[in-house]
Scaffold this motif. Structure first.
Motif, PDB file in Angstrom:
ATOM      1  N   GLU A 115       0.809  -1.216   0.000  1.00 52.81           N
ATOM      2  CA  GLU A 115       0.000   0.000   0.000  1.00 52.81           C
ATOM      3  C   GLU A 115       0.845   1.270   0.000  1.00 52.81           C
ATOM      4  OE1 GLU A 115      -2.436  -0.573   3.427  1.00 52.81           O
ATOM      5  OE2 GLU A 115      -3.780  -2.012   2.428  1.00 52.81           O
ATOM      6  N   SER A 116       2.172   1.128  -0.057  1.00 51.55           N
ATOM      7  CA  SER A 116       3.047   2.300   0.001  1.00 51.55           C
ATOM      8  C   SER A 116       2.965   3.155  -1.254  1.00 51.55           C
ATOM      9  CB  SER A 116       4.500   1.872   0.246  1.00 51.55           C
ATOM     10  OG  SER A 116       4.982   1.095  -0.835  1.00 51.55           O
ATOM     11  N   SER A 117       2.448   2.580  -2.337  1.00 50.66           N
ATOM     12  CA  SER A 117       2.173   3.363  -3.538  1.00 50.66           C
ATOM     13  C   SER A 117       1.000   2.731  -4.263  1.00 50.66           C
ATOM     14  CB  SER A 117       3.389   3.418  -4.465  1.00 50.66           C
ATOM     15  OG  SER A 117       3.557   2.188  -5.138  1.00 50.66           O
ATOM     16  N   ALA A 118       0.400   3.483  -5.169  1.00 48.72           N
ATOM     17  CA  ALA A 118      -0.786   3.009  -5.886  1.00 48.72           C
ATOM     18  C   ALA A 118      -0.438   2.337  -7.204  1.00 48.72           C
ATOM     19  CB  ALA A 118      -1.742   4.173  -6.124  1.00 48.72           C
ATOM     20  N   ASP A 119       0.830   2.182  -7.512  1.00 48.35           N
ATOM     21  CA  ASP A 119       1.234   1.590  -8.780  1.00 48.35           C
ATOM     22  C   ASP A 119       0.704   0.165  -8.910  1.00 48.35           C
ATOM     23  OD1 ASP A 119       2.776   3.764  -9.828  1.00 48.35           O
ATOM     24  OD2 ASP A 119       4.316   3.286  -8.349  1.00 48.35           O
ATOM     25  N   ASP A 120       0.055  -0.113 -10.025  1.00 43.04           N
ATOM     26  CA  ASP A 120      -0.494  -1.450 -10.274  1.00 43.04           C
ATOM     27  C   ASP A 120       0.551  -2.270 -11.029  1.00 43.04           C
ATOM     28  OD1 ASP A 120      -2.103  -3.646 -10.557  1.00 43.04           O
ATOM     29  OD2 ASP A 120      -3.316  -2.799 -12.178  1.00 43.04           O
ATOM     30  N   VAL A 121       1.483  -2.843 -10.265  1.00 45.57           N
ATOM     31  CA  VAL A 121       2.592  -3.593 -10.849  1.00 45.57           C
ATOM     32  C   VAL A 121       2.762  -4.904 -10.084  1.00 45.57           C
ATOM     33  CG1 VAL A 121       3.848  -1.580 -11.723  1.00 45.57           C
ATOM     34  CG2 VAL A 121       4.212  -2.342  -9.362  1.00 45.57           C
ATOM     35  N   ALA A 122       3.551  -5.802 -10.660  1.00 44.83           N
ATOM     36  CA  ALA A 122       3.810  -7.079 -10.004  1.00 44.83           C
ATOM     37  C   ALA A 122       4.563  -6.856  -8.689  1.00 44.83           C
ATOM     38  CB  ALA A 122       4.622  -7.985 -10.927  1.00 44.83           C
ATOM     39  N   GLU A 123       4.318  -7.744  -7.715  1.00 42.42           N
ATOM     40  CA  GLU A 123       4.930  -7.654  -6.393  1.00 42.42           C
ATOM     41  C   GLU A 123       5.669  -8.951  -6.080  1.00 42.42           C
ATOM     42  OE1 GLU A 123       1.714  -4.600  -4.319  1.00 42.42           O
ATOM     43  OE2 GLU A 123       1.628  -6.743  -3.812  1.00 42.42           O
ATOM     44  N   PHE A 124       6.834  -8.804  -5.452  1.00 46.43           N
ATOM     45  CA  PHE A 124       7.686  -9.945  -5.158  1.00 46.43           C
ATOM     46  C   PHE A 124       8.171  -9.886  -3.713  1.00 46.43           C
ATOM     47  CE2 PHE A 124       8.045  -8.729  -9.577  1.00 46.43           C
ATOM     48  CZ  PHE A 124       7.873  -9.937 -10.254  1.00 46.43           C
ATOM     49  N   LEU A 125       8.420 -11.054  -3.149  1.00 45.18           N
ATOM     50  CA  LEU A 125       8.968 -11.149  -1.793  1.00 45.18           C
ATOM     51  C   LEU A 125      10.307 -11.867  -1.871  1.00 45.18           C
ATOM     52  CD1 LEU A 125       8.364 -10.576   1.233  1.00 45.18           C
ATOM     53  CD2 LEU A 125       7.419 -12.899   1.362  1.00 45.18           C
ATOM     54  N   MET A 126      11.346 -11.248  -1.310  1.00 44.42           N
ATOM     55  CA  MET A 126      12.673 -11.851  -1.295  1.00 44.42           C
ATOM     56  C   MET A 126      13.277 -11.707   0.101  1.00 44.42           C
ATOM     57  SD  MET A 126      14.965  -8.940  -3.282  1.00 44.42           S
ATOM     58  CE  MET A 126      16.551  -9.403  -2.567  1.00 44.42           C
ATOM     59  N   GLY A 127      14.285 -12.530   0.392  1.00 48.21           N
ATOM     60  CA  GLY A 127      14.924 -12.425   1.694  1.00 48.21           C
ATOM     61  C   GLY A 127      16.190 -13.241   1.782  1.00 48.21           C
ATOM     62  N   TYR A 128      16.989 -12.922   2.815  1.00 49.61           N
ATOM     63  CA  TYR A 128      18.303 -13.517   3.017  1.00 49.61           C
ATOM     64  C   TYR A 128      18.349 -14.283   4.338  1.00 49.61           C
ATOM     65  CZ  TYR A 128      19.679 -10.283  -0.675  1.00 49.61           C
ATOM     66  OH  TYR A 128      19.765  -9.600  -1.876  1.00 49.61           O
TER      67      TYR A 128
END
Length: 240
Positions: A115-128
């Motif tokens: 919800e930090s921006s209204a851009d309608d784009v793909a979302e990904f989750l990454m981590g280390y």
């Protein structure tokens, strides 16, 4: 205390700001790095067991310089004491021991970042490392995003969980000499994903140990670090 110090704008194409959110009565603070131009996608980064610090902020800024809105998430909270091994073990262990709390924090962080921006784009989750394990926790809990990428993450599947709820492709980036999650663990999780008919892939870096992407660590492996970063970028482009 966890470190939330703004870094110098080495990547001049990005705008940085804080992300504040809560889970119950506990407050959390992430770091948002936005590109100046068109947003190609959103990438949410979960930290290692030592909490959100300059490492994840650096990764977020690098992604923003490439056109992605990147958000370094916080799963431990602004009041967490993170001064050494015992603190890291306590904070990470508490979430491993309480999967309901673990998932609630992942969901709250991803929702706030989305919800930090209204851009309608793909979302990904990454981590280390710990974050890589958290990425797989997010996949198993059925987060509704477009892709999951785990860098040298813990691969064990807790009792009672599986990948039948996973809604997006998974990419595992792993070292063949990882003493924490070995090749048997990698084979097992790949078999679980195959059985659940989840789109998945893995890259294995020969001789790389556990923290192969962390400069200054005894496990740092520059070739594996670069190869895994390029694998991430290919994955983002393929699914954005």
């Amino acid at each position: 205390m966890a470190i939330f110090i703004p870094i110098l704008m080495v990547f001049s194409t990005a705008h940085a700001s804080d992300l504040h959110y809560s889970v119950g009565a506990q407050d959390f603070k992430g770091h948002i790095a936005k590109p100046k131009g068109k947003t190609l996608g959103k990438v949410f980064i979960i930290h290692d067991w030592n909490g959100l610090n300059q490492y994840e902020i650096m990764r977020a800024e690098k992604l923003a310089a490439l056109g992605y809105e990147a958000v370094a998430l916080d799963l431990f909270g602004v009041d967490a004491t993170l001064e050494g091994f015992e603190d890291y073990k306590r904070e990470a262990g508490a979430l491993y021991a309480d999967r309901q709390k673990f998932q609630a924090r992942i969901l709250a962080a991803v929702t706030a970042a989305s919800e930090s921006s209204a851009d309608d784009v793909a979302e990904f989750l990454m981590g280390y490392c710990f974050g890589g394990a958290a990425v797989l926790e997010g996949a198993r809990m059925g987060l509704d995003i477009d892709g999951f990428v785990s860098f040298h993450g813990g691969l064990e599947t807790p009792e009672g969980q599986d990948y039948t709820r996973t809604k997006a492709p998974v990419l595992l980036l792993h070292g063949s000499a990882d003493p924490v999650s070995g090749m048997n663990s990698l084979a097992s999780v790949l078999q679980q994903m195959q059985a659940a008919e989840i789109s998945h892939d893995a890259e294995v870096y020969g001789g790389a140990r556990h923290s192969f992407t962390v400069p200054g660590s005894r496990d740092y492996h520059s070739a594996a670090d670069e190869k895994s970063w390029q694998a991430l970028l290919r994955f983002l482009k393929e699914h954005q």
